[in-house]
Design an enzyme around this catalytic site. Structure first.
Site, PDB file in Angstrom:
ATOM      1  N   CYS A  92     -31.152  72.250  90.582  1.00  0.00           N
ATOM      2  CA  CYS A  92     -32.142  71.973  89.689  1.00  0.00           C
ATOM      3  C   CYS A  92     -32.888  70.614  89.427  1.00  0.00           C
ATOM      4  O   CYS A  92     -32.473  70.085  88.616  1.00  0.00           O
ATOM      5  CB  CYS A  92     -31.729  72.730  88.266  1.00  0.00           C
ATOM      6  SG  CYS A  92     -31.541  74.375  88.208  1.00  0.00           S
ATOM      7  N   GLU A  93     -33.052  70.212  90.680  1.00  0.00           N
ATOM      8  CA  GLU A  93     -33.387  69.033  90.735  1.00  0.00           C
ATOM      9  C   GLU A  93     -34.728  68.995  91.893  1.00  0.00           C
ATOM     10  O   GLU A  93     -34.479  69.435  92.897  1.00  0.00           O
ATOM     11  CB  GLU A  93     -32.691  67.886  91.171  1.00  0.00           C
ATOM     12  CG  GLU A  93     -31.353  67.522  90.138  1.00  0.00           C
ATOM     13  CD  GLU A  93     -31.610  66.355  89.094  1.00  0.00           C
ATOM     14  OE1 GLU A  93     -32.876  65.767  89.332  1.00  0.00           O
ATOM     15  OE2 GLU A  93     -30.764  66.128  88.484  1.00  0.00           O
TER      16      GLU A  93
ATOM     17  N   TYR B 209     -30.958  57.975  99.732  1.00  0.00           N
ATOM     18  CA  TYR B 209     -31.840  56.875 100.775  1.00  0.00           C
ATOM     19  C   TYR B 209     -33.086  57.454 101.312  1.00  0.00           C
ATOM     20  O   TYR B 209     -33.544  56.584 102.045  1.00  0.00           O
ATOM     21  CB  TYR B 209     -30.837  56.846 101.601  1.00  0.00           C
ATOM     22  CG  TYR B 209     -29.215  56.306 101.132  1.00  0.00           C
ATOM     23  CD1 TYR B 209     -29.190  55.041 100.364  1.00  0.00           C
ATOM     24  CD2 TYR B 209     -27.958  56.959 101.656  1.00  0.00           C
ATOM     25  CE1 TYR B 209     -28.132  54.639  99.974  1.00  0.00           C
ATOM     26  CE2 TYR B 209     -26.905  56.184 101.430  1.00  0.00           C
ATOM     27  CZ  TYR B 209     -26.894  55.197 100.502  1.00  0.00           C
ATOM     28  OH  TYR B 209     -25.464  54.804  99.973  1.00  0.00           O
TER      29      TYR B 209
ATOM     30  N   GLU C 207     -14.721  46.528 111.584  1.00  0.00           N
ATOM     31  CA  GLU C 207     -14.369  47.750 110.476  1.00  0.00           C
ATOM     32  C   GLU C 207     -15.474  48.590 110.662  1.00  0.00           C
ATOM     33  O   GLU C 207     -16.287  49.023 109.643  1.00  0.00           O
ATOM     34  CB  GLU C 207     -14.502  46.960 108.832  1.00  0.00           C
ATOM     35  CG  GLU C 207     -13.375  46.050 108.707  1.00  0.00           C
ATOM     36  CD  GLU C 207     -13.430  45.108 107.615  1.00  0.00           C
ATOM     37  OE1 GLU C 207     -14.847  45.340 106.801  1.00  0.00           O
ATOM     38  OE2 GLU C 207     -12.729  44.265 107.054  1.00  0.00           O
ATOM     39  N   PRO C 208     -15.665  49.438 111.716  1.00  0.00           N
ATOM     40  CA  PRO C 208     -16.437  50.494 111.880  1.00  0.00           C
ATOM     41  C   PRO C 208     -16.283  51.585 111.168  1.00  0.00           C
ATOM     42  O   PRO C 208     -15.262  52.036 110.944  1.00  0.00           O
ATOM     43  CB  PRO C 208     -16.478  50.718 113.388  1.00  0.00           C
ATOM     44  CG  PRO C 208     -15.335  50.593 113.653  1.00  0.00           C
ATOM     45  CD  PRO C 208     -14.836  49.187 112.956  1.00  0.00           C
ATOM     46  N   GLY C 209     -17.319  52.250 110.313  1.00  0.00           N
ATOM     47  CA  GLY C 209     -16.891  53.503 109.700  1.00  0.00           C
ATOM     48  C   GLY C 209     -18.088  54.523 110.335  1.00  0.00           C
ATOM     49  O   GLY C 209     -17.788  55.616 111.175  1.00  0.00           O
ATOM     50  N   ARG C 210     -19.357  54.192 110.008  1.00  0.00           N
ATOM     51  CA  ARG C 210     -20.390  55.328 110.494  1.00  0.00           C
ATOM     52  C   ARG C 210     -20.374  55.566 111.867  1.00  0.00           C
ATOM     53  O   ARG C 210     -20.549  56.751 112.480  1.00  0.00           O
ATOM     54  CB  ARG C 210     -21.955  54.769 110.063  1.00  0.00           C
ATOM     55  CG  ARG C 210     -23.037  55.668 110.015  1.00  0.00           C
ATOM     56  CD  ARG C 210     -24.074  54.853 109.910  1.00  0.00           C
ATOM     57  NE  ARG C 210     -24.341  54.272 108.577  1.00  0.00           N
ATOM     58  CZ  ARG C 210     -24.714  54.317 107.701  1.00  0.00           C
ATOM     59  NH1 ARG C 210     -25.241  55.770 107.356  1.00  0.00           N
ATOM     60  NH2 ARG C 210     -24.631  53.580 106.467  1.00  0.00           N
TER      61      ARG C 210
ATOM     62  N   TYR D 236     -20.426  59.236 104.996  1.00  0.00           N
ATOM     63  CA  TYR D 236     -21.070  59.255 103.827  1.00  0.00           C
ATOM     64  C   TYR D 236     -21.457  60.628 103.558  1.00  0.00           C
ATOM     65  O   TYR D 236     -22.655  61.028 102.931  1.00  0.00           O
ATOM     66  CB  TYR D 236     -22.095  58.380 103.666  1.00  0.00           C
ATOM     67  CG  TYR D 236     -21.432  56.794 104.167  1.00  0.00           C
ATOM     68  CD1 TYR D 236     -20.713  56.143 103.391  1.00  0.00           C
ATOM     69  CD2 TYR D 236     -21.847  56.434 105.167  1.00  0.00           C
ATOM     70  CE1 TYR D 236     -20.102  54.990 103.562  1.00  0.00           C
ATOM     71  CE2 TYR D 236     -21.106  55.257 105.781  1.00  0.00           C
ATOM     72  CZ  TYR D 236     -20.503  54.468 104.912  1.00  0.00           C
ATOM     73  OH  TYR D 236     -19.615  53.202 105.181  1.00  0.00           O
TER      74      TYR D 236
ATOM     75  N   GLY E   2     -21.006  48.362 110.441  1.00  0.00           N
ATOM     76  CA  GLY E   2     -22.337  48.275 110.129  1.00  0.00           C
ATOM     77  C   GLY E   2     -23.007  48.939 111.329  1.00  0.00           C
ATOM     78  O   GLY E   2     -24.505  48.668 111.279  1.00  0.00           O
TER      79      GLY E   2
END
Length: 421
Positions: A346-347, A318, A275-278, A375, A239
């Site tokens: 088309c959004e 986000y 458990e690092p990811g980012r 991500y 995190g």
């Protein structure tokens, strides 16, 4: 720090010019730096030394098998949250004894896969899951090592969609009920309790929520030991955030995080897992895109690029910020102008930035979205029948395509027209 820098007026990934990769694979594409991934992994291992520890990379942040092999070869463990991620870890050559299985909805099939293929531990999230895992383990004639994820009801002070440690979140068991749940786990025949798991959220930019949670885990460890449980391992989750906007104050460093862990739980004699990811993958990747058009609108200019929300959904999902830089270095004295940077989907939500001050850009120019390694590709889709974009890994002065762009024939071949149509 990352290894995406300007050399001779051109953005490079380590020793390779981004424009050269674009000329070879086309845009848009993701580009990852092996040197940055390696450096960020080592920051965590050094921060936890000399405590016994294992750094488990959170595969959900970046799941390409080549990246997993790079980290696995360095000694990293893997944190998986699905049977598919488990298969990716094993395909990368990571042994089962370095794989931790997290997630609230593990199926019996996934449990069976991990128990037969090898697993370090399951981070169990609920009593029904605990009972199901025991049944599966007994049917296979094995014992499943588990930690139980406790929810400490700590506000991580992050985006509501990535906060996981408050009482209203779906994750873990209330820490107040830990004694009774651990007692039941110890009585189940297919389980062996080995520790405690906690994870309070993602993209944390201050240490105080971690300290609150870890002090609660330390107290719980002492209480569970007094009740007869052998607590050998503490899985403290991940995190730790990264600086998405270069002008912002930097989040805490892994060294600060490691010092906090030592201060709060270091006296317990437990093996530590994180458990690092980012923080490992985020700044190790960029998304490279080409300008399709510069459109003059009513009171604003639109930079229409060939990347879209289906390639990088974080800004749409986000409201996330990514720094955007031109691949050709702008002159120092060049005036900036505001653009709305948008994709072709088309959004209206297909917007990367509004009124972002950039050097003047023209059709065909290349830009890079920084901090896109986490991500990014893992959350991509084929919305609007847009092919998933290539992933490229750079090491030194060479690069390799580690996921190719599928052809439209390959995409269409997955659809089947029934005989009665």
């Amino acid at each position: 720090m990352d290894h995406f820098l300007y050399h001779n007026g051109l953005l490079h990934a380590e020793g390779v010019a981004i424009a050269d990769i674009a000329a070879t694979v086309g845009t848009p594409f993701y580009c990852y730096s092996a040197a940055t991934l390696t450096r960020h992994y080592h920051l965590f291992t050094e921060a936890l030394t000399p405590m016994p520890h294992l750094v488990c990379f959170a595969i959900k942040s970046l799941s390409n098998v080549a990246v997993l092999k790079l980290l696995g070869d360095l000694g990293a463990g893997m944190d998986v949250v699905s049977g598919g991620e488990y298969r990716r870890a094993r395909a990368a050559g990571v042994p089962g004894e370095r794989i931790v299985f997290s997630g609230v909805g593990k199926t019996r099939e996934e449990m069976r896969l991990a128990l037969t293929g090898g697993i370090r531990q399951f981070n169990v999230e609920s009593e029904p899951e605990m009972r199901a895992l025991s049944e599966v383990a007994v049917s296979l004639g094995v014992v499943a090592p588990i930690t139980i994820r406790v929810n400490p009801d700590v506000d991580a002070k992050t985006h509501e969609k990535i906060a996981t440690g408050k009482s209203e979140n779906k994750f873990g068991i209330p820490i107040a009920r830990a004694s009774e749940v651990y007692a039941e786990a110890a009585a189940l025949p297919g389980l062996r309790v080995i520790g405690i798991d906690v994870h309070i959220g993602s993209q944390l930019t201050e240490l105080e929520p971690f300290e609150q949670a870890y002090l609660k885990v330390a107290d719980l460890t002492r209480r569970l030991r007094s009740e007869g449980h052998s607590i050998e391992r503490l899985d403290l989750g991940g995190g730790l955030g990264i600086p998405y906007a270069r002008s912002n104050e930097a989040p805490p460093l892994p060294t600060d995080y490691g010092a906090l862990i030592k201060r709060t739980v270091g006296d317990l004699g437990c093996e530590i897992e994180i458990e690092p990811g980012r923080l490992i993958s985020g700044n190790a990747g960029i998304l490279v895109s080409s300008v399709i058009y510069v459109k003059n609108g009513e009171g604003r200019d639109f930079l229409i690029v060939d990347a879209a929300m289906n390639d990088l959904v974080r800004p749409s999902m986000y409201g996330a910020h990514h720094d955007i830089v031109p691949v050709v270095e702008p002159a120092v004295a060049q005036d900036l102008q505001p653009y709305d940077v948008v994709g072709p989907v088309c959004e209206t939500g297909d917007t990367f930035a509004k009124q972002r001050a950039l050097a003047p850009l023209a059709e065909g120019d290349l830009i890079a979205f920084r901090s896109a390694g986490a991500y990014g590709s893992v959350m991509a889709s084929e919305y609007n029948t847009r092919p998933l974009i290539p992933e490229v890994l750079v090491k030194g002065d060479h690069f390799a395509v580690i996921r190719a762009r599928p052809t439209f024939d390959e995409i269409l071949s997955r659809d089947t027209i029934p005989a009665w149509l």
